[in-house]
Design a protein around this motif. Structure first.
Motif, PDB file in Angstrom:
ATOM      1  N   UNK A 460       0.749  -1.257  -0.096  1.00 55.51           N
ATOM      2  CA  UNK A 460       0.042   0.063  -0.045  1.00 55.51           C
ATOM      3  C   UNK A 460       0.867   1.070   0.002  1.00 55.51           C
ATOM      4  N   UNK A 461       2.107   1.045   0.226  1.00 58.79           N
ATOM      5  CA  UNK A 461       3.081   2.235   0.464  1.00 58.79           C
ATOM      6  C   UNK A 461       3.514   2.669  -1.094  1.00 58.79           C
ATOM      7  N   UNK A 462       2.529   3.111  -2.013  1.00 55.36           N
ATOM      8  CA  UNK A 462       2.966   3.548  -3.138  1.00 55.36           C
ATOM      9  C   UNK A 462       1.844   4.496  -3.722  1.00 55.36           C
ATOM     10  N   UNK A 517      -5.576   7.622 -12.591  1.00 52.54           N
ATOM     11  CA  UNK A 517      -4.613   7.127 -12.137  1.00 52.54           C
ATOM     12  C   UNK A 517      -4.837   5.788 -11.375  1.00 52.54           C
ATOM     13  N   UNK A 518      -4.554   4.633 -11.944  1.00 55.54           N
ATOM     14  CA  UNK A 518      -5.077   3.374 -11.606  1.00 55.54           C
ATOM     15  C   UNK A 518      -4.279   2.643 -10.363  1.00 55.54           C
ATOM     16  N   UNK A 519      -4.920   1.917  -9.980  1.00 58.01           N
ATOM     17  CA  UNK A 519      -4.419   0.981  -8.746  1.00 58.01           C
ATOM     18  C   UNK A 519      -3.891   1.549  -7.504  1.00 58.01           C
ATOM     19  N   UNK A 520      -4.498   2.559  -6.971  1.00 62.30           N
ATOM     20  CA  UNK A 520      -4.322   3.344  -5.951  1.00 62.30           C
ATOM     21  C   UNK A 520      -4.471   2.754  -4.577  1.00 62.30           C
ATOM     22  N   UNK A 521      -3.718   3.162  -3.613  1.00 65.47           N
ATOM     23  CA  UNK A 521      -4.000   2.632  -2.314  1.00 65.47           C
ATOM     24  C   UNK A 521      -5.230   3.654  -1.703  1.00 65.47           C
ATOM     25  N   UNK A 522      -5.531   3.218  -0.486  1.00 63.64           N
ATOM     26  CA  UNK A 522      -6.386   4.534   0.293  1.00 63.64           C
ATOM     27  C   UNK A 522      -5.845   5.358   0.719  1.00 63.64           C
ATOM     28  N   UNK A 597       5.540   8.300 -10.127  1.00 67.63           N
ATOM     29  CA  UNK A 597       5.162   7.251  -9.169  1.00 67.63           C
ATOM     30  C   UNK A 597       6.141   7.446  -8.101  1.00 67.63           C
ATOM     31  N   UNK A 598       5.778   6.830  -7.020  1.00 70.03           N
ATOM     32  CA  UNK A 598       6.373   6.865  -5.705  1.00 70.03           C
ATOM     33  C   UNK A 598       6.198   5.903  -4.727  1.00 70.03           C
ATOM     34  N   UNK A 599       7.371   5.090  -4.463  1.00 72.46           N
ATOM     35  CA  UNK A 599       7.025   4.179  -3.340  1.00 72.46           C
ATOM     36  C   UNK A 599       8.031   4.639  -2.226  1.00 72.46           C
ATOM     37  N   UNK A 600       7.358   4.189  -1.045  1.00 77.47           N
ATOM     38  CA  UNK A 600       8.087   4.335   0.286  1.00 77.47           C
ATOM     39  C   UNK A 600       9.250   3.794   0.385  1.00 77.47           C
ATOM     40  N   UNK A 601      10.224   4.058   0.687  1.00 76.08           N
ATOM     41  CA  UNK A 601      11.573   3.039   0.839  1.00 76.08           C
ATOM     42  C   UNK A 601      11.505   2.538   2.117  1.00 76.08           C
ATOM     43  N   UNK A 602      12.250   1.495   2.540  1.00 75.52           N
ATOM     44  CA  UNK A 602      12.793   1.022   3.816  1.00 75.52           C
ATOM     45  C   UNK A 602      11.757  -0.044   4.485  1.00 75.52           C
ATOM     46  N   UNK A 603      10.518   0.000   3.909  1.00 76.29           N
ATOM     47  CA  UNK A 603       9.321  -0.854   4.571  1.00 76.29           C
ATOM     48  C   UNK A 603       9.877  -2.202   4.285  1.00 76.29           C
ATOM     49  N   UNK A 604       9.986  -3.124   5.429  1.00 82.48           N
ATOM     50  CA  UNK A 604      10.388  -4.441   5.385  1.00 82.48           C
ATOM     51  C   UNK A 604       9.721  -5.331   6.346  1.00 82.48           C
ATOM     52  N   UNK A 605       8.552  -4.836   6.659  1.00 79.37           N
ATOM     53  CA  UNK A 605       7.884  -5.624   7.713  1.00 79.37           C
ATOM     54  C   UNK A 605       7.409  -6.706   7.129  1.00 79.37           C
TER      55      UNK A 605
END
Length: 778
Positions: A460-462, A517-522, A597-605
């Motif tokens: 979802x972090x995109x 803008x397709x396939x977005x998160x909430x 486009x942007x995706x949050x870095x560092x998320x590894x959970x």
């Protein structure tokens, strides 16, 4: 891809970091802002009203007779589960959320059928004529009922560190207790609403009041049995959401679309306030069983906590919500050994869902309850105990294994607020007041906030954004975020205006639309600006880079000599209108549009192993609240509130302060006045403003001081080094609850008041009577 940003950049910014008005502020105050119910209805629009078994609570459906409904004036059709061509499910996750009940009533208020009529009034009258017989079953209503029945919607889950058993056995002192935390109604000013317009070849355009247009699109594709590409979902603005329109909007959009498909006419649904409150989910309420081991100075050795959540009849978003409760069960405190367990309990009530803070407020309040218990039992000031347990350089690992890298910010904010609020002088004044007064008691508390920012579901972090530069120098902006009053559109527009060097009036903000803008998160998890502004920046920067390359060749100059500002382009020693450069670039076949486009870095959970990094960073804050409690009536007044909150380098200070003020008041309502009551039969009794008390203007503290922390900027590479502000302020209101606890504790020093949340006058009086009935501690 992340746009590289200098943390010290911004000295020449024209729009970013300025207190500019919300883009719809004028429309809001003049009543011209268009919401779903304000959209001009296409000719032939029909109206949809949900129908339910008003006398039934839980049980098998024996029979349904809709002949009186169909015969009612103005009725065009009645929809039941049999009329759904695709999947009868509107769940955001694992299923179990029927659009229309099929053979069984799962909770009081579940939608069984939908009436389609020429007018809304006709549909509402007709919906009451249905004859539905149900074989009743005894409902499971409370958390305690569900614990006894041992029934859950999802498997149990836990975080564990060290040896909690050894820690508890060796701790100098141990305390334990049970704490109930109530739920909360979203009470958005605009209720759930949707307008569906059928098109060619099964296409459907749906205007929905939703925080998650792509999910609505996906659900409608399944329900209508058409490809996602045949469904377009659009939302310009919502009149509030607070999480209540993240997954809960799905069902109402589905009913509008099903009606439009069945009648081949536009169809609109707008829930009545009572129906909305009865039929839709709330903030999860919890039973918290806690034990804490600590030393004589109040420093925590070990925490053992069980979080029992009432989830309702289905999973909905309970996986993520209760996980976030667990993530925030440490609040701002280091637990050397810890066991934090959760149970997601199934009850025969509406399915609880996302709510501002997404479970975090409940976890943090439980932690503050433990701190108060330690302080009161030791005769210490709660602020001192809080500070002794803060994360620091040597003790900076959360129970789920993520390091708290920015702990100095937490210390600095609390120290500054402690000074600015004159906490210790006021503490002495409170003691003196309580010694002189036997009926009115004052309380004081200063509590911290540490809130993780990012979706804990990594995908979802995109975010995506679409930016067009036209040949007249105007800009059209679209992105996947939705506007619910929080100022997201305004902030993103400021970013794009500065990146392209145009004045804000040149940036045209368009409605969020799944065909753009397709396939977005909430728009949730406080990440709307972090994600969408960065995506828009990337798009604008790509367009600008193309123009720079073009202008450098056209005007024969070094690209470093080209700059954009005030609708003009500086090329070496000359200035050219941006419109002129854009027209020339278009003639040279330069593309003036980009999908960023942007995706949050560092998320590894990784949830299965309970390891990794679930958050990009933490937002911090602190609040100091002073209250006066009438121990004869239970009435309470918030006398003064001081807030210092961390938003990094603010993109728009005015909007951020507004979010902090609003979030605090909403949190205060949750903890003091907003009480949800179900009877033993599973009927919600607080389903209207007459029985459910939200805060009003008169509840806002008369002395209300809010300031932004003078931050050097987010150490993470976020948009212009800002920090999220949507959800964290809700938890600032913990100070009010802790201040009430402090006031009541003065009745019996050394005893923790048995006060549950919300601290309504009734709850306060129960705690007062319990305190007065206790013997003074030995």
């Amino acid at each position: 891809m992340t746009a590289p940003l200098d943390p010290h950049a911004g000295a020449d910014l024209r729009h970013v970091r300025k207190s500019l008005p919300h883009d719809s502020a004028g429309k809001h105050v003049t009543g011209t802002a268009v919401y779903i119910d304000d959209i001009l209805e296409p000719i032939g629009t029909l109206h949809v009203v949900p129908g339910w078994a008003r006398e039934a609570v839980r049980g098998r459906i024996r029979s349904m007779d809709f002949d009186p409904v169909r015969a009612a004036p103005g009725v065009v059709a009645v929809l039941t589960a049999e009329d759904i061509p695709g999947h009868n499910d509107c769940s955001p996750s694992i299923g179990g959320d029927p659009v229309l009940a099929d053979g069984e009533i799962l909770f009081h208020g579940q939608v069984v059928f939908a009436v389609i009529a020429e007018t809304r009034a006709a549909a509402r009258k007709a919906a009451r004529l249905a004859r539905i017989e149900v074989e009743p079953q005894t409902p499971i209503v409370s958390v305690e009922d569900a614990i006894a029945a041992d029934i859950t919607v999802l498997p149990d889950y836990q975080f564990r560190r060290g040896s909690p058993e050894t820690g508890m056995a060796t701790a100098e002192r141990c305390l334990s207790g049970v704490f109930h935390i109530g739920g909360q109604e979203h009470f958005y000013l605009e209720g759930q609403a949707a307008l569906a317009v059928p098109g060619e070849d099964g296409a459907m355009l749906v205007h929905s009041s939703t925080q998650h247009p792509s999910e609505v699109q996906h659900i409608l594709g399944k329900v209508l049995a058409v490809p996602d590409a045949a469904v377009t979902v659009e939302v310009r603005r919502m009149g509030g959401g607070f999480g209540g329109k993240e997954s809960q909007a799905n069902q109402w959009a589905a009913l509008a679309a099903l009606a439009a498909r069945a009648t081949k006419r536009p169809c609109k649904i707008r829930l009545d306030r009572d129906d909305d409150m009865i039929m839709t989910g709330k903030r999860h309420d919890f039973r918290v069983e806690w034990s804490v081991g600590h030393n004589e100075t109040g420093r925590i050795r070990v925490v053992d906590m069980d979080l029992f959540a009432r989830c309702g009849y289905s999973a909905d978003l309970s996986l993520g919500v209760v996980d976030r409760t667990m993530f925030h069960a440490d609040s701002s405190y280091f637990y050397p050994d810890a066991a934090i367990r959760s149970r997601r309990l199934r009850t025969d009530t509406c399915s609880n869902t996302a709510f501002r803070g997404f479970g975090g407020p409940q976890g943090m309040l439980a932690a503050e309850r433990m701190i108060d218990a330690i302080a009161i039992s030791l005769g210490l000031d709660p602020l001192e105990v809080r500070k002794r347990n803060f994360y620091d350089e040597a003790r900076n690992l959360t129970p789920y294994g993520m390091p708290v890298e920015e702990w100095r910010t937490l210390h600095a904010i609390v120290a500054q607020l402690e000074k600015d609020s004159t906490y210790w002088d006021r503490r002495e004044a409170v003691r003196g007041y309580n010694a002189r007064n036997h009926v009115l008691k004052k309380g004081l508390a200063l509590t911290p906030v540490k809130f993780g920012i990012s979706f804990t579901l990594k995908h979802l972090n995109q975010a995506g954004a679409l930016v067009h530069l036209y040949t007249d120098g105007s800009v059209q902006l679209n992105h996947g975020g939705t506007e619910m009053g929080q100022g997201l559109y305004q902030k993103v527009a400021q970013v794009v205006a500065d990146e392209l060097g145009v004045t804000l009036d040149k940036v045209h903000i368009t409605a969020t639309n799944t065909s753009k803008v397709p396939n977005t998160g909430p728009t949730a998890a406080s990440s709307g600006t972090d994600l969408n502004a960065m995506a828009a920046l990337n798009a604008a920067r790509t367009i600008k880079d193309r123009l720079i390359a073009f202008a450098a060749e056209r005007y024969q100059c070094d690209p470093k000599q080209i700059a954009f500002h005030d609708n003009r382009v500086r090329v070496g020693s000359r200035e050219v209108p941006l419109a002129e450069v854009a027209r020339a670039a278009h003639l040279a076949r330069i593309h003036l549009s980009d999908a960023g486009f942007y995706a949050s870095p560092k998320i590894t959970w990784d949830r299965d192993s309970a390891s990794g990094r679930p958050f990009l960073y933490f937002a911090y804050g602190a609040a100091c609240a002073e209250v006066t409690v009438d121990t004869m009536t239970g009435e309470m007044v918030v006398d003064r509130v001081d807030i210092l909150h961390d938003v990094g380098k603010s993109l728009n200070p005015a909007i951020d302060i507004g979010q902090i003020e609003g979030g605090f008041v909403q949190g205060m309502g949750w903890l003091t006045t907003e009480e949800l009551v179900w009877d033993e039969h599973g009927r919600l009794r607080t389903h209207a403003p007459s029985t459910y008390k939200i805060p009003t203007a008169s509840d806002v503290p008369e002395d209300f001081r809010v300031a932004l922390y003078d931050s050097p900027g987010n150490p993470e590479e976020t948009i212009y080094r800002s920090k999220a502000v949507g959800e964290p302020p809700v938890m600032l209101a913990n100070a009010v609850f802790c201040a009430i606890t402090d006031a009541l504790a003065s009745l019996r020093p050394g005893r923790l008041p048995p006060l549950d949340a919300p601290a309504t006058p009734e709850a306060i009086m129960r705690a007062v009577h319990a305190m007065k009935a206790q013997e003074a501690p030995a």
